[in-house]
Design an enzyme around this catalytic site. Sequence first.
Site, mmCIF file in Angstrom:
data_model
loop_
_atom_site.group_PDB
_atom_site.id
_atom_site.type_symbol
_atom_site.label_atom_id
_atom_site.label_comp_id
_atom_site.label_asym_id
_atom_site.label_seq_id
_atom_site.Cartn_x
_atom_site.Cartn_y
_atom_site.Cartn_z
ATOM 1 N N HIS A 19 25.508 46.276 74.818
ATOM 2 C CA HIS A 19 24.381 46.107 73.899
ATOM 3 C C HIS A 19 25.236 46.059 72.558
ATOM 4 C CE1 HIS A 19 21.191 47.478 76.023
ATOM 5 N NE2 HIS A 19 22.002 48.582 76.474
ATOM 6 N N ARG A 41 19.397 54.322 66.897
ATOM 7 C CA ARG A 41 18.418 53.600 66.192
ATOM 8 C C ARG A 41 17.182 54.545 66.649
ATOM 9 N NH1 ARG A 41 18.999 47.632 67.936
ATOM 10 N NH2 ARG A 41 17.216 47.440 66.482
ATOM 11 N N PRO A 58 15.471 39.307 76.621
ATOM 12 C CA PRO A 58 14.858 38.708 75.499
ATOM 13 C C PRO A 58 15.344 38.770 73.955
ATOM 14 C CG PRO A 58 13.745 40.752 76.712
ATOM 15 C CD PRO A 58 14.854 40.413 77.298
ATOM 16 N N ASN A 59 14.909 37.503 73.408
ATOM 17 C CA ASN A 59 15.132 37.621 72.104
ATOM 18 C C ASN A 59 16.856 37.517 71.395
ATOM 19 O OD1 ASN A 59 12.429 38.158 71.216
ATOM 20 N ND2 ASN A 59 12.766 40.254 71.965
ATOM 21 N N SER A 99 24.418 46.378 69.309
ATOM 22 C CA SER A 99 24.014 47.550 68.484
ATOM 23 C C SER A 99 24.363 48.750 69.322
ATOM 24 C CB SER A 99 22.639 47.363 67.855
ATOM 25 O OG SER A 99 21.866 47.970 68.670
ATOM 26 N N ASN A 114 23.055 42.301 79.045
ATOM 27 C CA ASN A 114 22.462 42.741 78.071
ATOM 28 C C ASN A 114 20.995 42.442 78.052
ATOM 29 O OD1 ASN A 114 21.307 43.500 75.672
ATOM 30 N ND2 ASN A 114 22.923 42.479 74.104
ATOM 31 N N HIS A 159 14.941 49.373 77.868
ATOM 32 C CA HIS A 159 14.221 50.554 77.844
ATOM 33 C C HIS A 159 13.225 50.894 78.524
ATOM 34 C CE1 HIS A 159 17.060 50.221 74.419
ATOM 35 N NE2 HIS A 159 16.440 49.329 73.900
ATOM 36 N N ALA A 195 15.652 44.150 74.958
ATOM 37 C CA ALA A 195 14.434 45.236 74.917
ATOM 38 C C ALA A 195 13.998 45.857 76.396
ATOM 39 C CB ALA A 195 13.372 44.974 74.291
ATOM 40 N N GLU A 216 26.686 47.162 81.603
ATOM 41 C CA GLU A 216 25.673 47.045 80.503
ATOM 42 C C GLU A 216 26.271 46.811 79.103
ATOM 43 O OE1 GLU A 216 23.358 50.646 80.391
ATOM 44 O OE2 GLU A 216 21.746 49.808 79.047
ATOM 45 N N ASP A 249 15.488 48.337 89.517
ATOM 46 C CA ASP A 249 15.566 48.057 90.866
ATOM 47 C C ASP A 249 16.018 46.739 91.589
ATOM 48 O OD1 ASP A 249 14.030 50.296 91.049
ATOM 49 O OD2 ASP A 249 11.913 49.326 91.566
ATOM 50 N N ARG A 284 14.537 53.606 71.524
ATOM 51 C CA ARG A 284 15.690 52.842 72.302
ATOM 52 C C ARG A 284 16.777 54.057 72.931
ATOM 53 N NH1 ARG A 284 15.502 47.569 69.813
ATOM 54 N NH2 ARG A 284 14.265 47.631 67.921
ATOM 55 N N ARG A 314 18.721 36.268 63.994
ATOM 56 C CA ARG A 314 17.823 37.553 64.156
ATOM 57 C C ARG A 314 18.454 38.837 63.620
ATOM 58 N NH1 ARG A 314 17.708 40.708 70.023
ATOM 59 N NH2 ARG A 314 15.909 42.091 69.322
ATOM 60 N N TYR A 365 22.553 42.670 64.359
ATOM 61 C CA TYR A 365 23.208 41.867 65.481
ATOM 62 C C TYR A 365 24.225 41.321 65.271
ATOM 63 C CZ TYR A 365 19.092 43.960 67.831
ATOM 64 O OH TYR A 365 18.165 44.834 68.287
HETATM 65 C C1 DQA Z 1 20.239 45.136 72.299
HETATM 66 C C2 DQA Z 1 19.491 46.600 71.861
HETATM 67 C C3 DQA Z 1 17.892 46.541 72.317
HETATM 68 O O1 DQA Z 1 17.424 47.862 71.884
HETATM 69 C C4 DQA Z 1 17.269 45.368 71.682
HETATM 70 O O2 DQA Z 1 15.907 45.390 72.104
HETATM 71 C C5 DQA Z 1 17.672 44.315 72.093
HETATM 72 C C6 DQA Z 1 19.254 44.054 71.724
HETATM 73 C C7 DQA Z 1 21.493 45.254 71.455
HETATM 74 O O3 DQA Z 1 22.181 44.283 72.210
HETATM 75 O O4 DQA Z 1 22.157 45.982 70.836
HETATM 76 O O5 DQA Z 1 17.198 43.376 72.144
HETATM 77 O O6 DQA Z 1 20.149 45.175 73.761
#
Ligand code: DQA
Length: 149
Positions: free
Chosen positions: A102, A109, A12-13, A104, A76, A82, A79, A100, A89, A113, A20, A25
């Site tokens: 990220h 942070r 998401p996002n 950031s 990735n 977390h 959110a 995995e 699962d 997180r 953003r 980011y």
């Molecule tokens: C993220 C880190 C997450 O905490 C955050 O909710 C994101 C982006 C990252 O790529 O740094 O949406 O996964």
Amino acid sequence: MAARRILLLNGPNLNLLGSREPAVYGTTTLADHVTTVEAACTGLGWVVSHLQSNSEAELVGAIHAARGNTDAIIINPGAFTHYSWAIHDALAAFDGPIVEVHLSQPLKRETWRHTSVVAPVAIGTIAGFGGVGYGLAVEALSRHFADSK
Ligand code: DQA
């Protein structure tokens, strides 16, 4: 050997990357990050498919659909990292390596997180290197496959 099939998932996002919170980011768009992964995979003779979704159900469905026909997953989870035990699962039921990523460094942070429910089912986590992390994920998988021959 048949071309490795890689599934790239972004949660998401992450569709908003580029605009953003650029201080956190960066200004690179998701499309550019996907191109980075595609170029790295093409260089290795691998095939990549990509899904970005804001929906936990859609991500879980994509992980299920990857079972038996995909060699590795780069994710990735945004959110969902977390708190999504459903994604944890689903990934646990996938039989290939998972990386995995990220952009950031979540550990620098907010404390909420600092927990990743995805990390326990991944072979490793790459965080804090911005978009470079996506390319590093492909590199990590390449070495993982070479080591596990
Ligand atoms: C993220 C880190 C997450 O905490 C955050 O909710 C994101 C982006 C990252 O790529 O740094 O949406 O996964």
